[in-house]
Design a protein around this motif. Structure first.
Motif, PDB file in Angstrom:
ATOM      1  N   VAL A 144       0.861  -1.186   0.000  1.00  0.00           N
ATOM      2  CA  VAL A 144       0.000   0.000   0.000  1.00  0.00           C
ATOM      3  C   VAL A 144       0.896   1.235   0.000  1.00  0.00           C
ATOM      4  O   VAL A 144       1.749   1.384   0.888  1.00  0.00           O
ATOM      5  N   GLU A 145       0.716   2.110  -0.994  1.00  0.00           N
ATOM      6  CA  GLU A 145       1.456   3.374  -0.971  1.00  0.00           C
ATOM      7  C   GLU A 145       0.924   4.226   0.170  1.00  0.00           C
ATOM      8  O   GLU A 145      -0.272   4.498   0.257  1.00  0.00           O
ATOM      9  N   SER A 146       1.803   4.647   1.050  1.00  0.00           N
ATOM     10  CA  SER A 146       1.388   5.418   2.223  1.00  0.00           C
ATOM     11  C   SER A 146       2.524   6.361   2.595  1.00  0.00           C
ATOM     12  O   SER A 146       3.593   5.919   3.032  1.00  0.00           O
ATOM     13  N   GLU A 147       2.295   7.648   2.414  1.00  0.00           N
ATOM     14  CA  GLU A 147       3.329   8.632   2.697  1.00  0.00           C
ATOM     15  C   GLU A 147       3.473   8.852   4.204  1.00  0.00           C
ATOM     16  O   GLU A 147       2.585   8.471   4.987  1.00  0.00           O
ATOM     17  N   PRO A 148       4.583   9.460   4.648  1.00  0.00           N
ATOM     18  CA  PRO A 148       4.847   9.571   6.088  1.00  0.00           C
ATOM     19  C   PRO A 148       3.718  10.193   6.905  1.00  0.00           C
ATOM     20  O   PRO A 148       3.490   9.777   8.042  1.00  0.00           O
ATOM     21  N   HIS A 149       2.987  11.171   6.345  1.00  0.00           N
ATOM     22  CA  HIS A 149       1.912  11.784   7.124  1.00  0.00           C
ATOM     23  C   HIS A 149       0.676  10.890   7.180  1.00  0.00           C
ATOM     24  O   HIS A 149      -0.245  11.169   7.949  1.00  0.00           O
ATOM     25  N   GLU A 150       0.660   9.792   6.407  1.00  0.00           N
ATOM     26  CA  GLU A 150      -0.479   8.873   6.388  1.00  0.00           C
ATOM     27  C   GLU A 150      -0.199   7.561   7.111  1.00  0.00           C
ATOM     28  O   GLU A 150      -1.110   6.957   7.693  1.00  0.00           O
ATOM     29  N   SER A 151       1.047   7.093   7.062  1.00  0.00           N
ATOM     30  CA  SER A 151       1.338   5.725   7.491  1.00  0.00           C
ATOM     31  C   SER A 151       1.231   5.520   9.000  1.00  0.00           C
ATOM     32  O   SER A 151       0.755   4.472   9.451  1.00  0.00           O
ATOM     33  N   GLY A 152       1.673   6.503   9.792  1.00  0.00           N
ATOM     34  CA  GLY A 152       1.578   6.346  11.250  1.00  0.00           C
ATOM     35  C   GLY A 152       0.151   6.165  11.730  1.00  0.00           C
ATOM     36  O   GLY A 152      -0.155   5.191  12.437  1.00  0.00           O
ATOM     37  N   PRO A 153      -0.757   7.080  11.369  1.00  0.00           N
ATOM     38  CA  PRO A 153      -2.152   6.898  11.779  1.00  0.00           C
ATOM     39  C   PRO A 153      -2.753   5.596  11.253  1.00  0.00           C
ATOM     40  O   PRO A 153      -3.518   4.934  11.965  1.00  0.00           O
ATOM     41  N   ALA A 154      -2.429   5.190  10.014  1.00  0.00           N
ATOM     42  CA  ALA A 154      -2.979   3.958   9.454  1.00  0.00           C
ATOM     43  C   ALA A 154      -2.469   2.736  10.204  1.00  0.00           C
ATOM     44  O   ALA A 154      -3.190   1.745  10.376  1.00  0.00           O
ATOM     45  N   LEU A 155      -1.229   2.788  10.670  1.00  0.00           N
ATOM     46  CA  LEU A 155      -0.686   1.693  11.470  1.00  0.00           C
ATOM     47  C   LEU A 155      -1.411   1.596  12.809  1.00  0.00           C
ATOM     48  O   LEU A 155      -1.801   0.512  13.258  1.00  0.00           O
ATOM     49  N   ARG A 156      -1.620   2.739  13.431  1.00  0.00           N
ATOM     50  CA  ARG A 156      -2.252   2.738  14.752  1.00  0.00           C
ATOM     51  C   ARG A 156      -3.704   2.268  14.700  1.00  0.00           C
ATOM     52  O   ARG A 156      -4.182   1.609  15.620  1.00  0.00           O
ATOM     53  N   THR A 157      -4.419   2.599  13.616  1.00  0.00           N
ATOM     54  CA  THR A 157      -5.824   2.188  13.515  1.00  0.00           C
ATOM     55  C   THR A 157      -5.983   0.762  13.008  1.00  0.00           C
ATOM     56  O   THR A 157      -7.099   0.243  12.971  1.00  0.00           O
ATOM     57  N   GLY A 158      -4.878   0.112  12.610  1.00  0.00           N
ATOM     58  CA  GLY A 158      -4.973  -1.261  12.151  1.00  0.00           C
ATOM     59  C   GLY A 158      -5.179  -1.411  10.662  1.00  0.00           C
ATOM     60  O   GLY A 158      -5.294  -2.533  10.170  1.00  0.00           O
TER      61      GLY A 158
END
Length: 309
Positions: free
Chosen positions: A126-140
């Motif tokens: 999944v393409e996920s830039e730095p401002h997106e990847s942290g929150p997406a990791l935390r929400t599962g």
């Protein structure tokens, strides 16, 4: 008994802030999300939400349950993985999020090696830039991310495990034949009259470009904003702009010139996963495959302190 699906909805509301954002993330209607959260309140016999104008926000009880809910969902995922992999074979799907410049040199080779070594493990890129990847990791939404931990707007807290991967220098990208290409290193102040190609506003590289230009005494004149680095590089190739980009982004074959800055700048690249008490064979296999990467010239060995600049 707590319902895992409704716990996930509550956790997403805590992370995303609005019912509409939760609904869009899960492709549901806002009314469906609201109804399920109301059922969760009934199941827990607790007031989890309160209205603030036209929006809802979590009560203190809701925030506690959202945090505990994420822990419960992680434990359930770990238990399922263990039951499916009693023989220690990584099984299942791992969603790997990474910024676009690491997809081809790091993520794709790792996924290819895992397809050969662990045929029952599926890696979804999944393409996920730095401002997106942290929150997406935390929400599962993501299980593993390759990102830069220099993105300070996201709190890299203790519930996340950070595995240093290396450092990537930020370089000035110039069209062929540009006068500054005659220099070995370039003072960014010499670019005050240039026209710039940038990433989307609010993204890590857009914010970094603006900050470095401001520190050099000028406001960058932006000609274009592309989230796709291929388009951005082609704009520079055409002689229409200059750019600041991570060296990983500039793959061989682009008709551009890169130069180091007189004040070196780099980003610290790391693999990040949610911290858990039980091992998850599938996630561990993906992390090991990323660490065992082929030589990438732009990526140096990690510093002793992954947050050092």
């Amino acid at each position: 008994m707590l319902n895992p699906w409704r716990l996930r909805l509550l956790g997403l509301l805590d992370s995303l802030g609005t019912v509409r954002a939760v609904a869009e993330t899960l492709h549901l209607s806002p009314s469906t999300v609201s109804q399920q959260l109301a059922v969760l309140e009934s199941e827990t016999r607790s007031r989890l939400l309160e209205r603030s104008g036209r929006r809802v926000r979590l009560t203190r009880t809701g925030m506690v349950l959202a945090r505990r809910g994420r822990e419960i969902l992680d434990r359930m995922a770990e238990a399922e993985a263990e039951l499916r992999a009693l023989n220690d074979e990584p099984i299942g799907t791992v969603r790997l999020g990474t910024f676009q410049s690491a997809i081809h040199p790091l993520a794709v080779p790792a996924a290819a090696r895992l397809a050969d070594s662990h045929p029952h493990l599926h890696v979804e890129l999944v393409e996920s830039e730095p401002h997106e990847s942290g929150p997406a990791l935390r929400t599962g939404e993501l299980d593993v991310v390759v990102t830069t931990i220099d993105y300070v707007e996201f709190p890299w807290s203790r519930d996340l495990e950070i595995v240093p991967l290396g450092t990537d220098p930020v370089v000035l990208v110039l069209p062929p034949g540009h006068p500054l290409a005659r220099r070995r290193v370039v003072d960014l102040a010499a670019c005050s009259e240039e026209v710039w190609a940038c990433d989307r506003a609010g993204s890590y590289m857009a914010e970094l470009t603006q900050r470095l230009c401001h520190e050099s005494g000028f406001e960058p004149r932006v000609a274009c904003r592309f989230s796709n680095y291929l388009l951005l590089l082609r704009h520079v190739e055409a002689g229409r702009s200059v750019a600041l980009l991570p060296a990983l982004t500039v793959e061989p074959g682009h008709q551009v010139v890169t130069r180091e800055l007189t004040t070196p700048v780099h980003r610290n690249i790391a693999i990040v996963v949610r911290r858990g008490t039980a091992p998850r064979a599938a996630v561990d296999a993906v992390v090991e495959a990323l660490l065992d990467h082929p030589d990438v010239p732009a990526l140096s060995a990690p510093a002793g302190d992954p947050r050092a600049r």
